[in-house]
Design an enzyme around this catalytic site. Structure first.
Site, PDB file in Angstrom:
ATOM      1  N   GLY A  66       0.800  -1.221   0.000  1.00  0.00           N
ATOM      2  CA  GLY A  66       0.000   0.000   0.000  1.00  0.00           C
ATOM      3  C   GLY A  66       0.834   1.273   0.000  1.00  0.00           C
ATOM      4  CE  LYS A  73      -1.304   0.391  -7.909  1.00  0.00           C
ATOM      5  NZ  LYS A  73      -1.852  -0.961  -7.723  1.00  0.00           N
ATOM      6  CD  GLU A 105       3.245  -5.078  -3.689  1.00  0.00           C
ATOM      7  OE1 GLU A 105       4.232  -4.818  -2.977  1.00  0.00           O
ATOM      8  OE2 GLU A 105       2.095  -4.736  -3.403  1.00  0.00           O
ATOM      9  NE  ARG A 127      -4.783  -6.116  -1.647  1.00  0.00           N
ATOM     10  CZ  ARG A 127      -4.616  -5.110  -2.493  1.00  0.00           C
ATOM     11  NH1 ARG A 127      -5.536  -4.833  -3.407  1.00  0.00           N
ATOM     12  NH2 ARG A 127      -3.519  -4.378  -2.484  1.00  0.00           N
TER      13      ARG A 127
END
Lengths: 71, 446
Positions: B164, B237, B288, B292
């Site tokens: 994140g 993002k 990475e 999910r």
């Protein structure tokens, strides 16, 4: 007496100073966490820490006093 | 075995989005929420809702036992974790399975493997997927400086358990590395409970392109094209689009193949995303894998016509994918804009009460909102309040339509980044489709 205030709503993540510490203007005194972001709060003044008004985990609002400096 | 009732272990827009698909399929839903969120739309949209604790995530949305307890209490037979929070927590996935519930996601062992960024790098290298030149885990600052000199500055220092955009730092010199090493370590420990660090070479003017993967438990792995995610602030993002406007057609094919190889190497099941760093010369490296649903999954839905949440439900029930690779086509173009509660200049958080909230609709405009008028955006969670996804025949048309869509938002009471999004739409580099991850920083410095 100079007061260092929070610039936003958030949780206190780290307190970087203790009573008696000498701080310089521009030095980071507290790091807040808000919306998954770390927000360092700097002192606008040079002086000696008189009192730390918050502890790690405290919830603070915009304008709340975080640290007081002695005259 | 069909799923009858899904508990959504998340909040805001993604909880609402998951509930929408469940409702369309006649599946009952349960929301869990913190005391700060009880007025939010996702709580009332679900058939049932359970309060699981006070506002801080550690006391509510990360309380595994409270969430599983809520599922048992309401008779839910499956848990969808959304993104963030517990979605990539292998221990939670295992607890869900151990409680006799269906976990809508990949196997816990796969989550654990990909969540350990150092292990993930090694696994990818073995599978023949290129990784950024870098290190295994680093013990101390001396080792870090030595390794950085071998790789060559600048380097990116990262938390192995990170994600994140948190817990990473670019260093240009040994002096800088020396100065920040311990603070990166402290942050990794406090955010992720693990202070293992590693380093990768930092590649300037690079792009962030990711490939959507979908895989069933029969071993079929397909790609659903790529997303360009290079418009970022603080390594997070802001705008995503599909297809990527910048990569060459031959690179695209190799990127999709590498992503499928990555997923096959770990026997992946469900929806997943393989993130790549693409250098100025179109050379790409594995960054990475996100095990999910992604925030930006709607752009893929817009260009393929698929519902990824619906596919996740089918795969979790053991059903094979209902299509082959050659049957999936990308049509037109789609761009997603993340609407954040933050000031549009410095991107600092701006929580508060939303006194007015109106958003656009119409053909080719999809808004996934997590709030409604009168709600309060609290400082406890991510600042994302809505996503605006615009689609059309081609990129140029979508850019023009996006300006109207974003201008049609009426948000009062809080600041949002909408003015910043509109500035990006006027930025020549963005309009040409030739931009990299420093675009927003460069725009701000001008």
């Amino acid at each position: 007496m100079a007061k260092i205030q929070s610039s936003m709503t958030g949780t206190v993540w780290k307190v970087l100073v203790r009573p008696g510490d000498q701080v310089e203007a521009g030095q980071e005194v507290v790091i807040l966490e808000s919306m998954k972001m770390e927000i360092p709060i700097q002192s606008d003044y040079t002086g000696v820490v008189k009192d730390v008004k918050v502890e790690e985990g405290s919830f603070v609002s915009d304008g709340d006093v975080l640290v007081e400096l002695a005259d | 075995m069909a799923i009858q009732k899904v508990l959504v272990a998340n909040r805001g827009e993604i909880a609402s989005r998951i509930i929408r698909t469940c409702q369309a399929r006649g599946i009952k839903t349960v929301s869990v929420y913190s005391e700060a969120d009880q007025e939010l739309p996702f709580v009332e949209q679900a058939d049932e809702s359970v309060c699981i604790g006070p506002p801080p995530v550690a006391k509510s949305y990360l309380q595994m036992d409270a969430i599983i307890g809520a599922a048992q209490e309401t008779g839910a037979d499956a848990i969808h974790p959304g993104y963030g929070l517990l979605s990539e927590n292998a221990e939670f996935a295992q607890k869900v399975i151990d409680a006799g519930l269906t976990w809508i996601g990949p196997a816990p062992a796969v989550i654990a493997l990909m969540g350990d960024k150092v292990m993930a790098r090694k696994t990818m290298q073995k599978a023949g997927v290129p990784t950024v030149p870098g290190t295994d885990q680093i013990q101390n600052v001396e080792e870090a400086i030595h390794a950085a000199e071998q790789i060559g500055f600048p380097v990116m220092i990262k938390a192995s358990a990170g994600g994140g955009g948190i817990g990473m730092h670019v260093c240009h010199t040994a002096e800088e590395l020396n100065k920040i090493f311990s603070s990166v370590q402290t942050r990794a420990r406090s955010y992720f409970g693990d202070d293992t660090l590693f380093m990768e070479k930092w590649i300037g003017k690079s792009r962030h392109v990711e490939v959507q993967i979908i895989a069933d438990s029969q071993g079929h792995v397909l790609h659903l094209f790529e997303r360009e995610c290079s418009v970022q602030r603080r390594n997070q993002k802001v705008i995503e689009e599909s297809l990527s406007p910048s990569i060459r057609p031959e690179t695209r094919k190799r990127l999709h193949d590498a992503a499928m190889r990555a997923a096959q190497a770990v026997q992946y099941t469900g929806a997943g995303t393989v993130e790549f760093l693409v250098g100025p010369d179109d050379v790409f490296y594995f960054l990475e894998m996100n095990t999910r649903l992604q925030v930006e999954h709607p752009v893929t839905e817009c260009i393929t016509g698929l519902d990824l949440v619906s596919l996740q439900l089918d795969i979790a029930c053991g059903q094979p994918l209902p299509f082959k690779q050659e049957e999936i086509q990308s049509k037109g173009h789609a761009i997603e804009f993340r609407i954040y509660a933050e000031d549009p200049i410095r991107f600092m958080p701006a929580p508060g009460k939303i006194t007015r909230f109106r958003f656009p609709d119409g053909k080719g405009i999809r808004v996934d909102a997590g709030v409604k008028e009168g709600n309060t955006v609290s400082p406890f969670y991510d600042p994302l309040i809505a996503k605006c996804i615009v689609s059309g025949c081609n990129r140029q048309e979508v850019i023009e339509k996006s300006k109207d869509a974003l201008q049609a938002f009426e948000v009062e009471g809080i600041q949002t980044n909408i003015p910043a999004l509109l500035r990006v739409l006027e930025e020549p580099q963005f309009v040409k489709g030739h931009y990299h991850t420093q675009l927003l920083d460069e725009m701000r410095q001008r």
